[in-house]
Design a protein around this motif. Structure first.
Motif, PDB file in Angstrom:
ATOM      1  N   LEU A  20      53.804  35.102  37.514  1.00 40.89           N
ATOM      2  CA  LEU A  20      53.235  35.969  36.681  1.00 40.89           C
ATOM      3  C   LEU A  20      53.208  37.603  36.801  1.00 40.89           C
ATOM      4  CD1 LEU A  20      49.649  34.019  36.782  1.00 40.89           C
ATOM      5  CD2 LEU A  20      51.888  33.982  35.207  1.00 40.89           C
ATOM      6  N   VAL A  21      52.938  38.430  35.797  1.00 42.89           N
ATOM      7  CA  VAL A  21      52.624  39.534  35.983  1.00 42.89           C
ATOM      8  C   VAL A  21      51.035  39.793  35.381  1.00 42.89           C
ATOM      9  CG1 VAL A  21      53.224  41.977  35.199  1.00 42.89           C
ATOM     10  CG2 VAL A  21      55.025  40.259  35.155  1.00 42.89           C
ATOM     11  N   VAL A  22      50.483  40.342  36.423  1.00 39.06           N
ATOM     12  CA  VAL A  22      48.829  40.511  36.037  1.00 39.06           C
ATOM     13  C   VAL A  22      48.425  41.923  36.356  1.00 39.06           C
ATOM     14  CG1 VAL A  22      46.494  40.065  37.068  1.00 39.06           C
ATOM     15  CG2 VAL A  22      48.465  38.290  37.284  1.00 39.06           C
ATOM     16  N   GLN A  23      47.945  42.518  34.953  1.00 35.45           N
ATOM     17  CA  GLN A  23      47.241  43.824  35.169  1.00 35.45           C
ATOM     18  C   GLN A  23      45.765  43.650  35.189  1.00 35.45           C
ATOM     19  OE1 GLN A  23      48.297  46.403  31.622  1.00 35.45           O
ATOM     20  NE2 GLN A  23      48.455  48.042  33.072  1.00 35.45           N
ATOM     21  N   GLY A  24      45.116  44.628  35.928  1.00 35.50           N
ATOM     22  CA  GLY A  24      43.602  44.721  35.880  1.00 35.50           C
ATOM     23  C   GLY A  24      43.081  45.658  36.773  1.00 35.50           C
ATOM     24  N   ARG A  25      41.892  45.516  36.778  1.00 32.32           N
ATOM     25  CA  ARG A  25      41.029  46.667  37.714  1.00 32.32           C
ATOM     26  C   ARG A  25      41.000  45.940  39.076  1.00 32.32           C
ATOM     27  NH1 ARG A  25      38.541  45.437  33.416  1.00 32.32           N
ATOM     28  NH2 ARG A  25      38.321  47.007  31.719  1.00 32.32           N
ATOM     29  N   LEU A  26      41.418  46.902  40.137  1.00 29.91           N
ATOM     30  CA  LEU A  26      41.555  46.291  41.450  1.00 29.91           C
ATOM     31  C   LEU A  26      39.976  46.488  42.147  1.00 29.91           C
ATOM     32  CD1 LEU A  26      43.034  45.436  44.002  1.00 29.91           C
ATOM     33  CD2 LEU A  26      43.389  47.726  44.471  1.00 29.91           C
ATOM     34  N   ARG A  27      39.427  45.495  42.894  1.00 24.68           N
ATOM     35  CA  ARG A  27      38.214  45.573  43.577  1.00 24.68           C
ATOM     36  C   ARG A  27      38.386  45.240  45.036  1.00 24.68           C
ATOM     37  NH1 ARG A  27      36.328  47.870  39.545  1.00 24.68           N
ATOM     38  NH2 ARG A  27      35.319  47.172  37.752  1.00 24.68           N
ATOM     39  N   ILE A  28      37.967  46.009  45.989  1.00 24.75           N
ATOM     40  CA  ILE A  28      38.017  45.550  47.668  1.00 24.75           C
ATOM     41  C   ILE A  28      36.371  45.310  47.604  1.00 24.75           C
ATOM     42  CG2 ILE A  28      38.594  46.010  49.895  1.00 24.75           C
ATOM     43  CD1 ILE A  28      41.016  45.939  47.814  1.00 24.75           C
ATOM     44  N   LEU A  78      43.507  50.561  38.498  1.00 24.62           N
ATOM     45  CA  LEU A  78      44.202  49.857  37.681  1.00 24.62           C
ATOM     46  C   LEU A  78      45.440  49.548  38.450  1.00 24.62           C
ATOM     47  CD1 LEU A  78      43.824  51.052  33.958  1.00 24.62           C
ATOM     48  CD2 LEU A  78      42.513  49.136  35.164  1.00 24.62           C
ATOM     49  N   VAL A  79      45.828  48.346  38.472  1.00 25.75           N
ATOM     50  CA  VAL A  79      47.062  47.713  39.311  1.00 25.75           C
ATOM     51  C   VAL A  79      47.856  46.483  38.211  1.00 25.75           C
ATOM     52  CG1 VAL A  79      46.136  48.095  41.431  1.00 25.75           C
ATOM     53  CG2 VAL A  79      45.986  45.703  40.328  1.00 25.75           C
ATOM     54  N   THR A  80      49.229  46.647  38.801  1.00 29.46           N
ATOM     55  CA  THR A  80      50.028  45.740  37.938  1.00 29.46           C
ATOM     56  C   THR A  80      50.682  44.886  39.273  1.00 29.46           C
ATOM     57  OG1 THR A  80      50.486  47.060  36.107  1.00 29.46           O
ATOM     58  CG2 THR A  80      51.708  45.035  36.570  1.00 29.46           C
ATOM     59  N   VAL A  81      50.330  43.442  39.417  1.00 32.16           N
ATOM     60  CA  VAL A  81      50.848  42.798  40.438  1.00 32.16           C
ATOM     61  C   VAL A  81      51.718  41.666  39.973  1.00 32.16           C
ATOM     62  CG1 VAL A  81      50.153  41.431  42.377  1.00 32.16           C
ATOM     63  CG2 VAL A  81      48.857  43.101  41.892  1.00 32.16           C
ATOM     64  N   VAL A  82      52.955  41.832  40.494  1.00 33.46           N
ATOM     65  CA  VAL A  82      53.987  40.522  40.104  1.00 33.46           C
ATOM     66  C   VAL A  82      53.740  39.474  41.141  1.00 33.46           C
ATOM     67  CG1 VAL A  82      56.282  40.012  39.832  1.00 33.46           C
ATOM     68  CG2 VAL A  82      55.331  42.237  38.885  1.00 33.46           C
ATOM     69  N   GLY A  83      53.718  38.360  40.979  1.00 29.42           N
ATOM     70  CA  GLY A  83      53.668  37.387  41.925  1.00 29.42           C
ATOM     71  C   GLY A  83      53.515  35.871  41.435  1.00 29.42           C
ATOM     72  N   ASN A  84      53.369  34.670  42.346  1.00 31.29           N
ATOM     73  CA  ASN A  84      53.178  33.424  41.813  1.00 31.29           C
ATOM     74  C   ASN A  84      51.605  32.867  41.862  1.00 31.29           C
ATOM     75  OD1 ASN A  84      55.857  33.004  41.437  1.00 31.29           O
ATOM     76  ND2 ASN A  84      56.377  33.037  43.747  1.00 31.29           N
ATOM     77  N   VAL A  85      51.589  31.930  41.074  1.00 32.30           N
ATOM     78  CA  VAL A  85      50.192  31.399  41.059  1.00 32.30           C
ATOM     79  C   VAL A  85      49.907  30.489  42.421  1.00 32.30           C
ATOM     80  CG1 VAL A  85      48.614  29.833  39.770  1.00 32.30           C
ATOM     81  CG2 VAL A  85      49.975  31.469  38.489  1.00 32.30           C
ATOM     82  N   ALA A  86      49.016  30.640  43.221  1.00 30.12           N
ATOM     83  CA  ALA A  86      48.761  29.892  44.372  1.00 30.12           C
ATOM     84  C   ALA A  86      47.565  29.047  44.440  1.00 30.12           C
ATOM     85  CB  ALA A  86      48.693  31.032  45.570  1.00 30.12           C
ATOM     86  N   THR A  87      47.073  28.925  43.435  1.00 36.61           N
ATOM     87  CA  THR A  87      45.583  27.823  43.272  1.00 36.61           C
ATOM     88  C   THR A  87      45.798  27.601  41.787  1.00 36.61           C
ATOM     89  OG1 THR A  87      43.965  29.359  43.164  1.00 36.61           O
ATOM     90  CG2 THR A  87      44.260  28.580  45.243  1.00 36.61           C
ATOM     91  N   GLU A  88      45.203  26.458  41.599  1.00 35.73           N
ATOM     92  CA  GLU A  88      45.139  25.875  40.243  1.00 35.73           C
ATOM     93  C   GLU A  88      44.008  26.930  39.467  1.00 35.73           C
ATOM     94  OE1 GLU A  88      46.686  24.052  37.952  1.00 35.73           O
ATOM     95  OE2 GLU A  88      48.067  23.085  39.207  1.00 35.73           O
ATOM     96  N   PRO A  89      44.068  27.175  38.493  1.00 35.02           N
ATOM     97  CA  PRO A  89      43.302  27.832  37.657  1.00 35.02           C
ATOM     98  C   PRO A  89      41.898  27.178  37.499  1.00 35.02           C
ATOM     99  CG  PRO A  89      45.418  28.320  36.678  1.00 35.02           C
ATOM    100  CD  PRO A  89      45.413  27.318  37.536  1.00 35.02           C
TER     101      PRO A  89
END
Length: 147
Positions: free
Chosen positions: A76-84, A5-16
């Motif tokens: 945004l702040v996004v929390q979720g499951r990381l998958r490589i 589980l990760v929490t990432v802070v960043g900016n939206v880079a593409t339109e959803p």
């Protein structure tokens, strides 16, 4: 199975973008860019480091809410499951980092937002220029408390 589980802070880079799977489940996808910053004592200011990009996928109720709530460039702040994920194209190996979102919200350290509880509304998906309503299966709104 252990999940990362990760929490990432960043900016939206593409339109959803939202689509509906063959089983009728809505999913919204966008890219999130995050750039590390550090204080540079020599320059007396902040310096940007490398930028990392994550593909974020939100499913079901979260998919519709993300589509209606966020836009390009928003913090945004996004929390979720990381998958490589590993792919091979033209005899070269590529790795991509994906986050299966559990929670998505605006970064309130960089602005203000107002929360609106969602009503049971369908997710609208564009297909060939036409719009079709697909069930978003959001939870029913909570009743308004009586004073």
């Amino acid at each position: 199975m252990n999940e990362t589980l990760v929490t990432v802070v960043g900016n939206v880079a593409t339109e959803p973008e939202t689509h509906v799977t063959a089983t009728g489940v809505p999913v919204t996808r966008f890219r999130l860019a995050t750039t590390s910053r550090r204080w540079d004592a020599e320059r007396g200011g902040w310096t940007d480091g490398a930028t990392s990009f994550f593909t974020v996928r939100a499913w079901r109720n979260l998919a519709g809410n993300v589509k209606e709530s966020i836009g390009l460039g928003e913090p945004l702040v996004v929390q979720g499951r990381l998958r490589i994920r590993e792919e091979e194209k033209e005899e070269r190996r590529y790795f991509t980092a994906e986050i299966e979102a559990v929670a998505v919200g605006h970064d309130l350290s960089r602005g203000v937002a107002r929360f609106t509880r969602g009503a049971a509304t369908p997710v609208v998906v564009r297909s060939g220029g036409a719009e079709s309503a697909q069930p978003g299966s959001p939870a029913a709104p909570l009743p308004t408390p009586v004073a």
